[in-house]
Design a protein around this motif. Structure first.
Motif, PDB file in Angstrom:
ATOM      1  N   TYR A   9     -45.401 -33.225   6.489  1.00 11.17           N
ATOM      2  CA  TYR A   9     -45.880 -33.894   5.283  1.00 11.17           C
ATOM      3  C   TYR A   9     -46.058 -35.393   5.421  1.00 11.17           C
ATOM      4  N   LEU A  40     -50.199 -14.696  -3.891  1.00 13.62           N
ATOM      5  CA  LEU A  40     -50.567 -15.840  -4.716  1.00 13.62           C
ATOM      6  C   LEU A  40     -51.041 -16.983  -3.828  1.00 13.62           C
ATOM      7  N   MET A  71     -49.481 -10.433   4.268  1.00  8.28           N
ATOM      8  CA  MET A  71     -48.470  -9.614   3.584  1.00  8.28           C
ATOM      9  C   MET A  71     -49.106  -8.328   3.047  1.00  8.28           C
ATOM     10  N   PHE A  95     -52.122 -20.809  -3.764  1.00  8.24           N
ATOM     11  CA  PHE A  95     -52.015 -22.000  -4.599  1.00  8.24           C
ATOM     12  C   PHE A  95     -53.261 -22.858  -4.502  1.00  8.24           C
ATOM     13  N   ALA A 128     -43.222 -17.480  -3.287  1.00  3.82           N
ATOM     14  CA  ALA A 128     -44.289 -16.517  -3.550  1.00  3.82           C
ATOM     15  C   ALA A 128     -44.554 -15.651  -2.330  1.00  3.82           C
ATOM     16  N   ARG A 129     -44.211 -16.159  -1.145  1.00  2.00           N
ATOM     17  CA  ARG A 129     -44.380 -15.337   0.048  1.00  2.00           C
ATOM     18  C   ARG A 129     -43.034 -14.756   0.484  1.00  2.00           C
ATOM     19  N   ASN A 182     -46.672 -12.924  -9.872  1.00  2.00           N
ATOM     20  CA  ASN A 182     -46.065 -12.783  -8.555  1.00  2.00           C
ATOM     21  C   ASN A 182     -44.530 -12.739  -8.652  1.00  2.00           C
ATOM     22  N   LYS A 208     -43.663  -9.445  -4.705  1.00  2.00           N
ATOM     23  CA  LYS A 208     -44.226 -10.503  -3.852  1.00  2.00           C
ATOM     24  C   LYS A 208     -45.048  -9.935  -2.703  1.00  2.00           C
ATOM     25  N   LEU A 268     -42.573 -15.103  -9.694  1.00  2.00           N
ATOM     26  CA  LEU A 268     -41.885 -16.382  -9.514  1.00  2.00           C
ATOM     27  C   LEU A 268     -41.213 -16.795 -10.810  1.00  2.00           C
ATOM     28  N   TYR A 302     -42.135 -23.231  -4.481  1.00  2.00           N
ATOM     29  CA  TYR A 302     -42.657 -22.053  -5.187  1.00  2.00           C
ATOM     30  C   TYR A 302     -43.592 -21.251  -4.292  1.00  2.00           C
ATOM     31  N   ALA A 303     -44.445 -21.986  -3.544  1.00  2.00           N
ATOM     32  CA  ALA A 303     -45.377 -21.291  -2.650  1.00  2.00           C
ATOM     33  C   ALA A 303     -44.605 -20.501  -1.604  1.00  2.00           C
ATOM     34  N   GLY A 323     -44.767 -15.047   5.702  1.00  2.00           N
ATOM     35  CA  GLY A 323     -44.616 -13.937   4.750  1.00  2.00           C
ATOM     36  C   GLY A 323     -44.148 -12.648   5.408  1.00  2.00           C
ATOM     37  N   GLN A 345     -49.022 -25.061   0.241  1.00  2.00           N
ATOM     38  CA  GLN A 345     -48.679 -23.727   0.720  1.00  2.00           C
ATOM     39  C   GLN A 345     -48.482 -23.665   2.228  1.00  2.00           C
TER      40      GLN A 345
END
Lengths: 281, 267
Positions: free
Chosen positions: B160, A83, A155, A85, B219-220, A52, A78, A54, B215-216, A104, A91
């Motif tokens: 969270y 991706l 996306m 997770f 990734a988007r 992806n 991307k 990253l 990171y997530a 996204g 996420q």
């Protein structure tokens, strides 16, 4: 069919010195269902983060849809490789399902109408439309997982990569997820999962890639999972169906059935051959 | 805790419909102005005004009281201490052996004023959150150009806090499963050590989770999305309510010194 992903001699080292990938190579065909199998610490997750964009290759090459992943193409990839997770709590971070799924598309700078249409489509694909105004912390684990997948679907990627997709899911949610994946497969989306669940790989994948210690051990169809030498070397185990028929060498079955479907067919064929033994317990 | 961030009261009252940006700014102005009031009648008027607005939005005084309860541990300590620590005309004193504590009239007055100010602030903010909801409030803050990092800080905390609470629960459950029992106090060395390790582990896990979340998001395609307009421009009615709330506080503020002037003149 063309390769949508090509990885060549990929190396990656973490800052603490751990060498996660040591010259890994693989290729993934368009429209296929691929299971990347390997024990814990084999480098599966590190590999997925490369697909992806990253992580960028320290050495070696990653090509997606024919384009090499570099700092210049890292943003483009991307929107092509989605991706998902392992832990949906990592996420799904927004305060409502709708907002999270639109994250996204908004990053892709689409118009508000396009964003709306995509979010609606994505939520429909995972059957979560009625939860669109809910807060993620009100959802069950399986529902959060579906929202995480919707967030990636919105996306409209050509390839979807899922890290350990069945982890912690109850049987019903697993079934649901398999349904979603097969619907995506029918839409010609390439699906890659990383897992150590050999039964899932045997049942679901049409291509299996086994990795260990940051290298590819084998690439092929699911019959790889009947190869004793490979299964041992990769610290995996045989799928349950394979294990059963391995213990019945007298049946002279070749190749060994790997899925429930194949097992049922083989047993029926045997029964047809030996009608007098039908009552055998 | 669940309903804490959702809108409350009548779902579609006039106050719920007021533009969240206008509401946020006017309520903040209200709190700023009212907090500078020094006379109790003016402060009491402000409280009544807020309760009236709450009633309009379908929020009972009981609803506010229940929420104000959470503020008590923080502001309450000061309210209790003030009468004892402010010097002035002594109304009562207690002697315990060689120690003596006395309550002063000025102290009581100050504590009263302080509690009214706190009540105003808490009421006003609860009115804002209950009629706007977390989502609306965050949209408002973003469109008011509050730095994104602050808005995200609030959003992430809310998102969270449940995950963390569950994590703590699981961790302490896992400890209890191995026969750990908390000692009677934090001074109990093993309890202290174990709790310290639990907190340490929680920090490490949170840091790691933070990285995975980041990171997530990457990734988007996390980047700088073009400033999006989520809310339409406020209409006449929105401005009307905003001005009404702000002007009420401003009037109190302006009349207050005047009021005292009359009092001194009449004496």
């Amino acid at each position: 069919m063309a390769n949508v992903i090509e990885v060549e001699d990929l190396h990656f080292r973490y800052r603490d010195g751990t060498e996660a990938l040591k010259g890994l190579s693989l290729s993934i065909q368009e429209g296929s269902r691929v299971a990347i199998l390997g024990p814990n610490g084999a480098g599966k997750s590190t590999l997925l983060l490369h697909l992806n964009g990253l992580y960028l290759p320290a050495r070696g090459k990653v090509r997606v849809l024919g384009r090499e992943i570099t700092p210049q193409t890292e943003k483009w990839v991307k929107s092509k490789v989605g991706l998902v997770f392992q832990d949906p709590d990592d996420q799904v971070f927004s305060s409502s399902v709708w907002e999270d799924v639109s994250f996204g598309p908004l990053n892709m700078n689409l118009s508000p109408e396009q964003v709306k249409a995509r979010v609606e489509n994505a939520l429909r694909a995972v059957q979560m439309e009625e939860y669109k105004n809910k807060a993620p912390y009100h959802l069950s684990y399986g529902q959060k997982k579906r929202v995480a997948i919707a967030g990636v679907l919105a996306m409209e990627p050509e390839i979807i990569v899922l890290d350990e997709p069945m982890g912690y899911l109850d049987p019903r949610s697993k079934e649901n997820l398999l349904d979603i994946l097969s619907r995506l497969h029918r839409r010609k989306i390439t699906i890659v999962i990383a897992t150590h669940d050999v039964d899932l790989a045997a049942e679901w994948a049409d291509r299996v890639i086994v990795i260990k210690n940051g290298r590819t051990l084998a690439e092929g169809d699911a019959s790889l999972l009947t190869d004793e030498r490979l299964v041992r070397e990769a610290d995996l185990r045989f799928p349950v169906v394979v294990e059963i028929f391995r213990r019945l060498p007298e049946l002279n079955l070749f190749p060994l059935p790997k899925t429930v479907e194949e097992a049922v067919r083989a047993i029926k064929a045997l029964q047809a051959k030996e009608p007098d033994q039908r009552c055998l317990n | 805790m669940d309903g804490y961030f959702a809108p409350a009261g009548f779902p579609d009252s006039v106050l719920h419909r007021v533009d969240p940006r206008v509401k946020t700014v006017s309520i903040l102005c209200f709190v700023a102005l009212v907090s500078t009031l020094t006379s109790w009648p003016a402060l009491l008027l402000a409280v009544l005004f807020l309760i009236l607005l709450g009633a309009l939005a379908g929020l009972s005084p009981l609803y506010f009281a229940r929420r104000a309860f959470w503020v008590f541990p923080f502001a309450g300590a000061l309210m209790i201490v003030l009468p004892f620590t402010v010097a002035g005309e002594i109304v009562a004193s207690v002697e315990v052996g060689r120690f003596a504590v006395s309550v002063s009239k000025e102290g009581i007055a100050q504590a009263f004023i302080l509690s009214l100010r706190v009540a105003n602030a808490v009421l006003a903010l609860n009115l804002l959150t209950a009629t706007t909801g977390l989502c609306g409030l965050m949209k408002a803050l973003r469109e008011l150009r509050v730095p994104l990092v602050f808005v995200q800080l609030i959003e992430f905390t809310v998102r969270y806090i449940f995950v963390l609470a569950e994590e703590i629960q699981r961790m302490s459950l896992a400890r209890r499963a191995r026969a750990f029992r908390t000692g009677r106090s934090l001074l109990h060395k093993r309890t202290f050590l174990t709790l310290g390790q639990l907190l340490g582990a929680l920090f490490m896990r949170s840091a790691e989770r933070g990285e995975r979340i980041y990171y997530a998001m990457l990734a988007r395609g996390l980047g700088n999305p073009s400033a999006k307009k989520e809310l339409r421009w406020p209409r006449g009615g929105d401005w009307g309510w905003g001005i009404c709330i702000t002007v009420f506080a401003l009037t109190l503020r302006l009349l207050e010194p005047g009021g005292r002037l009359w009092q001194t003149l009449l004496k």
